[in-house]
Design an enzyme around this catalytic site. Structure first.
Site, PDB file in Angstrom:
ATOM      1  N   GLU A 167       0.789  -1.241   0.000  1.00 53.09           N
ATOM      2  CA  GLU A 167       0.000   0.000   0.000  1.00 53.09           C
ATOM      3  C   GLU A 167       0.820   1.291   0.000  1.00 53.09           C
ATOM      4  O   GLU A 167       0.748   2.085   0.947  1.00 53.09           O
ATOM      5  CB  GLU A 167      -0.967   0.007   1.188  1.00 53.09           C
ATOM      6  N   GLU A 368      -5.358  -8.591   0.556  1.00 52.94           N
ATOM      7  CA  GLU A 368      -6.099  -8.203   1.762  1.00 52.94           C
ATOM      8  C   GLU A 368      -7.544  -7.928   1.388  1.00 52.94           C
ATOM      9  O   GLU A 368      -7.823  -7.369   0.323  1.00 52.94           O
ATOM     10  CB  GLU A 368      -5.550  -6.909   2.404  1.00 52.94           C
TER      11      GLU A 368
HETATM   12  C1  FCB Z   1      -4.587  -1.983   5.294  1.00 53.86           C
HETATM   13  C2  FCB Z   1      -3.230  -2.373   5.825  1.00 53.86           C
HETATM   14  C3  FCB Z   1      -3.272  -3.447   6.872  1.00 53.86           C
HETATM   15  C4  FCB Z   1      -4.460  -3.330   7.782  1.00 53.86           C
HETATM   16  C5  FCB Z   1      -5.730  -3.159   6.994  1.00 53.86           C
HETATM   17  C6  FCB Z   1      -6.968  -3.070   7.831  1.00 53.86           C
HETATM   18  O1  FCB Z   1      -4.551  -0.653   4.886  1.00 53.86           O
HETATM   19  O2  FCB Z   1      -2.413  -2.823   4.776  1.00 53.86           O
HETATM   20  O3  FCB Z   1      -2.051  -3.408   7.553  1.00 53.86           O
HETATM   21  O4  FCB Z   1      -4.266  -2.346   8.709  1.00 53.86           O
HETATM   22  O5  FCB Z   1      -5.643  -2.030   6.182  1.00 53.86           O
END
Ligand code: FCB
Length: 458
Positions: A167, A368
């Site tokens: 990210e 994620e």
């Molecule tokens: C993302 C991050 C991760 C976590 C999630 C909820 O932005 O990569 O570390 O905090 O959100």
């Protein structure tokens, strides 16, 4: 009941964490301090004064946690390596105890039939590098590459899935513009865009080194967070704001990696604010374009955009969609997670089709996807969230998107950065007094899915 939604053979079902959020043990085995230690210990920065000092104690409980992961029937575990454990000062020499730790974890996973998916940078920068300007300093790029080489050398024989940077947009947005993440600058647009560039450059350089490290059969990618964008109305101003913000969030990272260019419209916008982007040097975009093997996507939600003429630095706003008609067939309000994030599974399908069409159909891993729900054990809303997002993912696969895996965020409740321990993302509940882990209903549901390689009914 539709047909059984089965996933491709060999699909990776994973759970995800990152080092600073789960490990704790911050002063053990020669680990150096990171920018997140400094930031979380600065009074007033983190809700409730929480820090990652103890977190889930995953550093010490790695063996028990490997069993826990295996009990969820998954065949992948995405975790990050803490740079300050491998390279405590950011300038070498490597710390053998840090290397041994991850080596043991990797072996324990492989013994249990779980593929490690390793992120090299999930935000914890050695403090000594932060002191020298952090990611604003171009030298940090080469420091990162040296650290990456140590990791390839130590783990490359066993790790088949690598990710460089997690990210990059969030690092700049929250760390330089909003002052909500380390290193905590506010309103620094030049800092933000400089850091974006150096993170992308670090990515490209790390991929180049990966190619020469002789890691046959291994794959490398990066993990941007992407959000599909929709205008709040048909008003041309909203439509334009939507395109612009898409340039800020999505194209600024995907275009250089896949096309070797920054999007012109967004580059002009930055130049209007901060002047020439002199930190972009000849050859940088070539480096950033170094081909990758797969794209990690962190997907949480969409962004519905409204023009906001005069707003600084950007003339647009994200609105919470209540009874708005969104291009793409969506009308009406949406439910939100406990953190206020709109829940929009179908936008994941849109996003994946768009990546396929605009960026040459790269293999994708959802690195994620998850939600904050506070219920300690019977988290029915998370069960529903998982079901609906996997249906959307399956839909994209049916339409030809090459998806290789899905990692749920998160394996367990953990240190949620600025929000501390109050916001729970886990499939597994963690009692932060006793550190006891208890699988939630969602964890049990996810385990059934992973075992069936299909979306089963809750
Ligand atoms: C993302 C991050 C991760 C976590 C999630 C909820 O932005 O990569 O570390 O905090 O959100």
């Amino acid at each position: 009941m539709g047909a059984v939604k089965t996933f491709p053979d060999g699909f990776l079902w994973g759970v995800a964490t990152s080092a600073y959020q789960v490990e704790g043990a911050v002063d053990v085995d020669g680990r150096g301090p990171s920018n997140w230690d400094t930031y979380s210990h600065t009074p007033g920065k983190i809700d409730n004064g929480d820090t990652g000092d103890v977190a889930c104690d995953h550093y010490r409980r790695w063996r028990q946690d490997a069993d826990l992961i295996a009990s969820l029937n998954v065949n992948a575990y995405r975790f990050s390596i803490a740079w300050p454990r491998i390279d405590p000062t950011g300038r070498g020499p490597a710390e053998p105890r840090g290397i041994d730790h991850y080596s043991r974890l990797i072996d324990a996973l492989l013994e249990r039939g779980i593929d490690p998916v390793v992120t090299l940078y999930h935000w914890d920068l050695p403090q000594e590098l932060e002191d020298e300007g952090g990611w604003r300093n171009r030298d940090t790029v080469e420091r990162f590459v040296e650290y990456a080489k140590v990791c390839y050398e130590a783990f490359g024989d066993r790790v088949k899935w690598w990710l460089t940077i997690n990210e990059p947009w969030i690092v700049g947005l929250l760390g330089y513009l909003h002052g909500l993440h380390a290193p905590g600058y506010k309103g620094d647009v030049l800092g933000e865009v400089t850091v974006f560039h150096h993170l992308l450059l670090a990515h490209g350089r790390a991929v180049q080194e990966f190619r020469t490290a002789g890691t046959a059969g291994s794959r490398i990618g990066f993990a941007p967070n992407l959000s599909p964008h929709y205008p709040a109305s048909d008003d041309p101003a909203d439509v334009e704001a939507t395109h612009a913000s898409d340039g800020y969030v999505n194209r600024w990272f995907l275009d250089p990696v896949y096309k070797g260019t920054y999007p012109e419209d967004m580059r002009r916008r930055y130049e209007e604010l901060v002047g020439p982007l002199a930190f972009i040097r000849d050859g940088d975009l070539e480096t950033i374009r170094e081909p990758i093997d797969y794209l990690g996507i962190n997907y949480y939600s969409f962004r519905v955009m409204q023009a906001a003429p005069g707003d600084r630095p950007w003339p647009w706003r994200v609105i919470v969609p209540e009874n708005v008609a969104v291009t793409g067939g969506f009308t009406g309000g949406v439910a939100s997670t406990e953190a206020g994030t709109p829940i929009v599974p179908w936008a994941l399908t849109d996003l994946l089709l768009r990546v396929r069409d605009d960026y040459g159909a790269p293999p994708v891993m959802i690195t994620e996807n998850g939600a904050v729900f506070p219920e300690p054990l019977h988290d029915e809303r998370r069960v529903r969230f998982i079901h609906d997002h996997l249906v959307a993912l399956h839909d994209a696969i049916q339409q030809g998107v090459p998806v290789v895996g899905y990692c749920h965020w998160s394996l367990m409740d953990n240190f949620e950065w600025k929000l501390g321990y109050a916001q729970r993302f886990g499939l597994v509940h963690v009692d932060f007094e006793t550190l006891e882990r208890t699988v939630k209903d969602s964890g049990r549901y996810y385990a059934r899915i992973a075992a069936a390689n299909a979306v089963v009914e809750p």
